[in-house]
Design a protein around this motif. Structure first.
Motif, mmCIF file in Angstrom:
data_model
loop_
_atom_site.group_PDB
_atom_site.id
_atom_site.type_symbol
_atom_site.label_atom_id
_atom_site.label_comp_id
_atom_site.label_asym_id
_atom_site.label_seq_id
_atom_site.Cartn_x
_atom_site.Cartn_y
_atom_site.Cartn_z
ATOM 1 N N PHE A 139 0.862 -1.181 0.000
ATOM 2 C CA PHE A 139 0.000 0.000 0.000
ATOM 3 C C PHE A 139 0.903 1.237 0.000
ATOM 4 O O PHE A 139 2.023 1.200 0.504
ATOM 5 C CB PHE A 139 -0.903 0.013 1.236
ATOM 6 N N ALA A 140 0.383 2.331 -0.543
ATOM 7 C CA ALA A 140 1.171 3.567 -0.579
ATOM 8 C C ALA A 140 0.244 4.771 -0.542
ATOM 9 O O ALA A 140 -0.930 4.690 -0.915
ATOM 10 C CB ALA A 140 2.040 3.619 -1.836
ATOM 11 N N ALA A 141 0.786 5.891 -0.078
ATOM 12 C CA ALA A 141 0.063 7.166 -0.054
ATOM 13 C C ALA A 141 1.078 8.290 0.021
ATOM 14 O O ALA A 141 2.209 8.094 0.486
ATOM 15 C CB ALA A 141 -0.878 7.233 1.143
ATOM 16 N N LEU A 142 0.680 9.461 -0.427
ATOM 17 C CA LEU A 142 1.562 10.610 -0.255
ATOM 18 C C LEU A 142 1.716 10.934 1.218
ATOM 19 O O LEU A 142 2.809 11.221 1.700
ATOM 20 C CB LEU A 142 0.995 11.829 -0.995
ATOM 21 N N ALA A 143 0.596 10.891 1.952
ATOM 22 C CA ALA A 143 0.608 11.278 3.368
ATOM 23 C C ALA A 143 -0.069 10.216 4.217
ATOM 24 O O ALA A 143 -1.065 9.621 3.814
ATOM 25 C CB ALA A 143 -0.101 12.620 3.547
ATOM 26 N N ASN A 144 0.476 9.997 5.389
ATOM 27 C CA ASN A 144 -0.077 9.060 6.364
ATOM 28 C C ASN A 144 -0.611 9.857 7.544
ATOM 29 O O ASN A 144 0.131 10.634 8.145
ATOM 30 C CB ASN A 144 1.027 8.096 6.821
ATOM 31 N N ARG A 145 -1.897 9.670 7.863
ATOM 32 C CA ARG A 145 -2.482 10.416 8.970
ATOM 33 C C ARG A 145 -2.058 9.911 10.347
ATOM 34 O O ARG A 145 -2.488 10.430 11.363
ATOM 35 C CB ARG A 145 -4.008 10.394 8.876
ATOM 36 N N GLY A 146 -1.209 8.909 10.391
ATOM 37 C CA GLY A 146 -0.617 8.495 11.667
ATOM 38 C C GLY A 146 -1.355 7.386 12.388
ATOM 39 O O GLY A 146 -0.945 6.984 13.477
ATOM 40 N N VAL A 147 -2.442 6.875 11.796
ATOM 41 C CA VAL A 147 -3.137 5.742 12.414
ATOM 42 C C VAL A 147 -2.408 4.446 12.086
ATOM 43 O O VAL A 147 -2.241 3.571 12.922
ATOM 44 C CB VAL A 147 -4.610 5.677 11.944
ATOM 45 N N CYS A 148 -1.958 4.334 10.842
ATOM 46 C CA CYS A 148 -1.209 3.158 10.406
ATOM 47 C C CYS A 148 0.294 3.460 10.433
ATOM 48 O O CYS A 148 0.694 4.620 10.367
ATOM 49 C CB CYS A 148 -1.643 2.756 8.999
ATOM 50 N N LYS A 149 1.086 2.439 10.507
ATOM 51 C CA LYS A 149 2.542 2.606 10.559
ATOM 52 C C LYS A 149 3.131 2.417 9.166
ATOM 53 O O LYS A 149 2.911 1.399 8.526
ATOM 54 C CB LYS A 149 3.162 1.593 11.531
ATOM 55 N N ARG A 150 3.872 3.418 8.714
ATOM 56 C CA ARG A 150 4.499 3.332 7.398
ATOM 57 C C ARG A 150 5.925 2.819 7.508
ATOM 58 O O ARG A 150 6.562 2.895 8.580
ATOM 59 C CB ARG A 150 4.494 4.703 6.715
ATOM 60 N N GLU A 151 6.433 2.309 6.396
ATOM 61 C CA GLU A 151 7.817 1.852 6.338
ATOM 62 C C GLU A 151 8.750 3.037 6.596
ATOM 63 O O GLU A 151 8.624 4.083 5.958
ATOM 64 C CB GLU A 151 8.120 1.250 4.960
ATOM 65 N N GLY A 152 9.643 2.876 7.550
ATOM 66 C CA GLY A 152 10.603 3.927 7.862
ATOM 67 C C GLY A 152 10.063 5.013 8.764
ATOM 68 O O GLY A 152 10.797 5.934 9.135
ATOM 69 N N GLY A 153 8.793 4.952 9.132
ATOM 70 C CA GLY A 153 8.195 5.959 10.007
ATOM 71 C C GLY A 153 8.511 5.699 11.467
ATOM 72 O O GLY A 153 8.927 4.607 11.847
ATOM 73 N N THR A 154 8.312 6.704 12.281
ATOM 74 C CA THR A 154 8.608 6.578 13.713
ATOM 75 C C THR A 154 7.366 6.296 14.547
ATOM 76 O O THR A 154 7.471 5.937 15.712
ATOM 77 C CB THR A 154 9.265 7.869 14.236
#
Length: 202
Positions: A139-154
């Motif tokens: 899955f991909a998106a320009l922006a993550n609202r912070g509910v789900c954890k993205r690859e490389g995110g904190t």
């Protein structure tokens, strides 16, 4: 790349009292259409997102986006990855693949949105792809609202995230704004009326 600055400079980071596509309320809203109205900016963002995906060494045959919000982001990402682009759309309330689009057995598909909050629309598109024999690999998106954890995110995965934990989620940045259930929203309790911008509102 300062994604938050790009959204602010584009007038795409709104402040107020909003109803998100998930139905939850928030003090902020990301209007990605304002960012993507500039084709050159859309191309730059999609190329940056494609770099993340290429580093993961995933084999992707096709990018699929749920209409209407994900169309521009998904098309540009497919172009950056050099793969086919298709989209799902709602018919009678259900996300459906139409317009002659077909999915081959085991075709490897990445689902792309402009913004992912809980991932509900992305999962509707994913189920339609898999129902037709495709294999959703990421899955991909320009922006993550912070509910789900993205690859490389904190950030951490939170309650309400609908994306599967066993498939990667790529995004350019986390926007972890306050999000409330409608019956727990402090702005509603103060008498403020929520508005619903975006593709399902105005």
């Amino acid at each position: 790349m300062d994604i938050e600055k790009i959204y602010k400079d584009s007038g795409a980071l709104l402040e107020g009292h909003f109803i998100l596509s998930s139905g939850k309320h928030s003090t902020n809203y990301l209007q990605s259409a304002k960012v993507l109205e500039d084709p050159k900016r859309a191309e730059i963002l999609a190329k940056e997102l494609s770099r993340q995906i290429k580093k993961a060494d995933l084999k992707i045959d096709t990018v699929c986006s749920p209409a209407i919000g994900g169309l521009l982001a998904g098309y540009e990402l497919a172009r950056a990855l050099g793969v086919r682009f298709i989209f799902t759309e709602r018919k009678d309330g259900e996300m459906t693949l139409r317009r002659g689009f077909e999915v081959k057995p085991d075709e490897r598909v990445l689902i792309c949105e402009d913004i992912i909050t809980t991932g509900g629309s992305a999962m509707e598109a994913a189920r339609e792809i898999e129902k037709r024999g495709g294999k959703v690999v990421a899955f991909a998106a320009l922006a993550n609202r912070g509910v789900c954890k993205r690859e490389g995110g904190t950030g951490n995965r939170k309650d309400g995230c609908m994306l599967p934990e066993n498939k990667p989620f790529f995004a350019l940045a986390d926007f972890d704004f306050p999000i409330y259930e409608p019956d727990e929203c402090p702005m509603c309790k103060e008498g403020s009326e929520a508005v619903k911008p975006g593709s399902r509102g105005n």
